[in-house]
Design a protein around this motif. Structure first.
Motif, PDB file in Angstrom:
ATOM      1  N   GLY A  86      52.896  41.671  42.980  1.00 38.29           N
ATOM      2  CA  GLY A  86      52.819  41.428  44.270  1.00 38.29           C
ATOM      3  C   GLY A  86      51.437  41.581  44.838  1.00 38.29           C
ATOM      4  O   GLY A  86      50.536  42.649  44.336  1.00 38.29           O
ATOM      5  N   ALA A  87      51.102  41.066  45.744  1.00 38.46           N
ATOM      6  CA  ALA A  87      49.820  40.982  46.356  1.00 38.46           C
ATOM      7  C   ALA A  87      49.788  40.908  48.026  1.00 38.46           C
ATOM      8  O   ALA A  87      49.986  39.936  48.507  1.00 38.46           O
ATOM      9  N   LEU A  88      49.601  41.966  48.609  1.00 39.16           N
ATOM     10  CA  LEU A  88      49.500  41.922  50.193  1.00 39.16           C
ATOM     11  C   LEU A  88      47.817  41.420  50.458  1.00 39.16           C
ATOM     12  O   LEU A  88      46.808  42.293  50.118  1.00 39.16           O
ATOM     13  N   ASP A  89      47.524  40.237  50.774  1.00 36.02           N
ATOM     14  CA  ASP A  89      46.359  39.762  50.972  1.00 36.02           C
ATOM     15  C   ASP A  89      45.265  40.591  51.871  1.00 36.02           C
ATOM     16  O   ASP A  89      45.462  40.890  52.734  1.00 36.02           O
ATOM     17  N   ASN A  90      44.025  40.838  51.159  1.00 42.17           N
ATOM     18  CA  ASN A  90      43.118  41.736  51.937  1.00 42.17           C
ATOM     19  C   ASN A  90      43.264  43.133  51.837  1.00 42.17           C
ATOM     20  O   ASN A  90      42.677  44.016  52.146  1.00 42.17           O
ATOM     21  N   PHE A  91      44.432  43.723  51.015  1.00 42.46           N
ATOM     22  CA  PHE A  91      44.924  45.189  50.862  1.00 42.46           C
ATOM     23  C   PHE A  91      44.984  45.581  49.460  1.00 42.46           C
ATOM     24  O   PHE A  91      44.306  46.573  49.007  1.00 42.46           O
ATOM     25  N   ASP A 104      42.453  44.898  47.114  1.00 45.91           N
ATOM     26  CA  ASP A 104      41.741  43.450  47.448  1.00 45.91           C
ATOM     27  C   ASP A 104      41.319  43.428  48.867  1.00 45.91           C
ATOM     28  O   ASP A 104      41.581  43.059  49.719  1.00 45.91           O
ATOM     29  N   GLY A 105      40.011  43.536  48.770  1.00 44.56           N
ATOM     30  CA  GLY A 105      39.108  43.317  50.045  1.00 44.56           C
ATOM     31  C   GLY A 105      38.684  44.459  50.805  1.00 44.56           C
ATOM     32  O   GLY A 105      37.923  45.229  50.583  1.00 44.56           O
ATOM     33  N   SER A 106      39.554  44.681  51.657  1.00 45.11           N
ATOM     34  CA  SER A 106      39.424  45.591  52.860  1.00 45.11           C
ATOM     35  C   SER A 106      39.663  47.122  52.864  1.00 45.11           C
ATOM     36  O   SER A 106      39.550  47.942  53.515  1.00 45.11           O
ATOM     37  N   VAL A 112      49.881  47.631  55.568  1.00 43.62           N
ATOM     38  CA  VAL A 112      50.034  48.425  54.433  1.00 43.62           C
ATOM     39  C   VAL A 112      50.454  49.748  54.691  1.00 43.62           C
ATOM     40  O   VAL A 112      49.996  50.257  55.805  1.00 43.62           O
ATOM     41  N   THR A 113      51.410  50.474  54.164  1.00 40.74           N
ATOM     42  CA  THR A 113      51.851  51.777  54.470  1.00 40.74           C
ATOM     43  C   THR A 113      50.667  52.880  54.343  1.00 40.74           C
ATOM     44  O   THR A 113      50.037  52.795  53.151  1.00 40.74           O
ATOM     45  N   GLU A 144      49.992  37.188  54.591  1.00 43.10           N
ATOM     46  CA  GLU A 144      50.166  36.664  53.366  1.00 43.10           C
ATOM     47  C   GLU A 144      50.591  37.722  52.347  1.00 43.10           C
ATOM     48  O   GLU A 144      49.621  38.667  51.880  1.00 43.10           O
ATOM     49  N   PHE A 145      51.671  37.788  51.726  1.00 49.27           N
ATOM     50  CA  PHE A 145      52.054  38.511  50.548  1.00 49.27           C
ATOM     51  C   PHE A 145      52.681  37.647  49.577  1.00 49.27           C
ATOM     52  O   PHE A 145      53.582  36.903  49.705  1.00 49.27           O
ATOM     53  N   ASN A 146      52.047  37.572  48.311  1.00 46.59           N
ATOM     54  CA  ASN A 146      52.489  36.694  47.488  1.00 46.59           C
ATOM     55  C   ASN A 146      53.093  37.538  46.066  1.00 46.59           C
ATOM     56  O   ASN A 146      52.640  38.784  46.018  1.00 46.59           O
ATOM     57  N   PHE A 147      54.212  36.892  45.751  1.00 48.14           N
ATOM     58  CA  PHE A 147      54.863  37.876  44.771  1.00 48.14           C
ATOM     59  C   PHE A 147      55.258  36.831  43.503  1.00 48.14           C
ATOM     60  O   PHE A 147      55.903  35.697  43.521  1.00 48.14           O
ATOM     61  N   GLY A 148      55.691  37.517  42.240  1.00 49.50           N
ATOM     62  CA  GLY A 148      56.190  36.825  41.248  1.00 49.50           C
ATOM     63  C   GLY A 148      56.827  37.741  40.375  1.00 49.50           C
ATOM     64  O   GLY A 148      56.458  38.954  40.277  1.00 49.50           O
ATOM     65  N   GLY A 149      57.628  37.287  39.249  1.00 50.61           N
ATOM     66  CA  GLY A 149      58.134  38.335  38.344  1.00 50.61           C
ATOM     67  C   GLY A 149      59.106  37.519  37.385  1.00 50.61           C
ATOM     68  O   GLY A 149      59.559  36.532  37.609  1.00 50.61           O
ATOM     69  N   LEU A 150      59.234  38.257  36.184  1.00 51.81           N
ATOM     70  CA  LEU A 150      60.021  38.200  35.164  1.00 51.81           C
ATOM     71  C   LEU A 150      61.022  39.160  34.738  1.00 51.81           C
ATOM     72  O   LEU A 150      60.371  40.225  34.716  1.00 51.81           O
ATOM     73  N   SER A 151      62.177  38.904  34.858  1.00 52.36           N
ATOM     74  CA  SER A 151      63.297  40.088  34.224  1.00 52.36           C
ATOM     75  C   SER A 151      64.098  39.244  33.395  1.00 52.36           C
ATOM     76  O   SER A 151      64.612  38.166  33.247  1.00 52.36           O
TER      77      SER A 151
END
Length: 443
Positions: free
Chosen positions: A254-259, A291-293, A207-208, A233-240
């Motif tokens: 969007g979710a960067l696991d543990n961040f 998300d976590g740490s 993560v920046t 692990e980076f999970n993403f989803g979206g509707l446009s």
């Protein structure tokens, strides 16, 4: 005629995909295929204007960063060979895409490396003579839904692959895009590795904490971590959804696991105002939580309004950060912020920023292919911690682009990018980039 290693690699990938699909018709697979070779010559100079200059990283000096350099300067040649197949016939169509990249050092010194154009040796800090990568993407299509597995370069609000240097940033993972309903686009996916724009290594993600390490402003974002600093692990989803020719709205997650976890809302509306006139409204809001740490806690509000009149465009933008930290995103990517510009993102803790922008297409003066963009962004109210004054920064950008319209050099593009940054909490710098590019269609 001999072929380059990149050309052979793409050819082998194409043949391999063909042999892997026995018994299926290949007419569309081959007939709809496209291939191109992009040549990208890139010069970059970053002049550090503060008294001591920019600290050399430990890899360059072999010791703590107590030696300083007044500039970073490099020149390089890039080759990007892209192949995109069609699909086999049938209910489920299969195909393959491939990209081969190669970057060559033309000029870089021990004391001037680090522009992001070239890969650095981890022991000496010197720019390597060459670097590159080869990526393959398998794809399957049913109706208007496409699944891709392998090398990906997403351009979504929550994850935007960066292509601002010699070679592009890419990811490894899976991505499903569905457009079954008219006007509606659905995206779902997961990424687990990233290949940065100045690297040939596929690594876990960070993560920046500062858009660019050379700004020295990571602490102003106030993002901290407990435990590890990487994620696979980076999970993403979206509707446009495009409501009509004037209005498009979207939601992305969007979710960067543990961040961090991030929710993004955006709306773009174009209002016609008469002959060759329009007003474009671009509204964006993101909510990021830990998300976590990490301690990520940010609200990012942005708005950009652009009035177009013939060959002229005038833009005004506003961006506001609030919460316990600045804006978070995957290290090395672009951020979907209205004031994410050439050097800074104006996304530090509590920062407020304004932008004024002007664009002109010189076709209005009888010079098609020539265009100008200039903008000025001013930010203040940056929270630098107790007992410190608020941080302030400003940046000025100018882009001049010319694409040759006819003759033997048709479609050759020349771009000059200039930036000036002044900051009360980061580095002051002047930057110039000169990019000459040409794309040759191969099939």
């Amino acid at each position: 005629m001999s072929k380059t290693p990149l050309a052979r690699a793409v050819a082998f990938a194409t043949l391999g995909a063909s042999f892997a699909l026995p018994g299926m018709a290949h007419a569309d697979f081959i007939g709809d295929s496209k291939a191109s070779l992009e040549l990208r010559n890139f010069y970059m100079n970053r002049d550090f204007r503060q008294d001591l200059g920019q600290p050399n990283p430990p890899a360059v000096t072999g010791k703590s960063p107590t030696e300083y350099r007044s500039k970073s300067e490099e020149w390089a040649q890039g080759f990007l060979l892209r192949y995109e197949s069609g699909y086999t016939e049938g209910t489920v169509g299969f195909g393959v895409d491939a990209i081969g990249t190669l970057g060559l050092r033309l000029d870089s010194g021990r004391g001037t490396s680090g522009t992001g154009l070239l890969q650095l040796d981890r022991e000496t800090g010197r720019a390597q003579d060459s670097y590159g990568d080869f990526g393959v993407t398998a794809k399957a299509k049913v109706s208007n839904s496409t699944l891709k597995l392998g090398t990906l370069m997403p351009k979504l609000p929550v994850v935007m692959s960066n292509d601002s240097r010699l070679l592009p940033q890419s990811f490894q993972g899976g991505w499903l895009n569905s457009a079954e309903l008219s006007g509606l686009n659905v995206d779902l996916g997961r990424l687990n590795r990233v290949n940065q724009r100045d690297s040939s290594d596929h690594e876990v993600m960070l993560v920046t904490n500062s858009r660019n390490a050379s700004t020295g402003a990571g602490g102003a974002r106030n993002i901290t971590y407990r435990g590890g600093t990487t994620s696979d692990e980076f999970n993403f989803g979206g509707l446009s959804y495009k409501w009509n020719d004037s209005l498009t709205t979207s939601y992305h997650y969007g979710a960067l696991d543990n961040f961090y976890k991030q929710h993004y809302l955006s709306a773009v509306h174009v209002l016609p105002l008469g002959d060759k006139q329009s007003l474009k409204s671009d509204l964006r809001f993101a909510r990021s939580t830990d998300d976590g740490s990490s301690n990520v806690d940010n609200k990012a509000l942005g708005a950009m309004f652009t009035y177009s009149l013939g060959y002229h465009s005038f833009g005004l933008g506003y961006q506001k950060m609030s919460g316990d930290t600045g804006f978070a995103y995957i290290n090395g990517t672009d951020a979907f912020l209205v004031n994410f510009v050439q050097i800074s993102d104006f996304a530090f803790k509590d920062e407020r920023s304004w932008q004024a922008r002007y664009d002109y297409n010189f076709a209005g003066l009888g010079i098609p292919g020539l265009s100008l963009m200039t903008r000025y962004i001013s930010g203040d109210n940056v929270d630098l911690g107790a007992n410190r004054d608020e941080g302030k920064e400003w940046e000025r950008n100018t882009d001049i682009t010319y694409v040759i319209q006819e003759g033997p050099l048709k479609n050759l593009g020349i771009k000059w990018r200039n930036a000036t940054v002044r900051s009360s909490f980061g580095n002051d710098l002047d930057e110039n980039r000169l990019i000459v590019s040409y794309t040759l269609p191969l099939m």
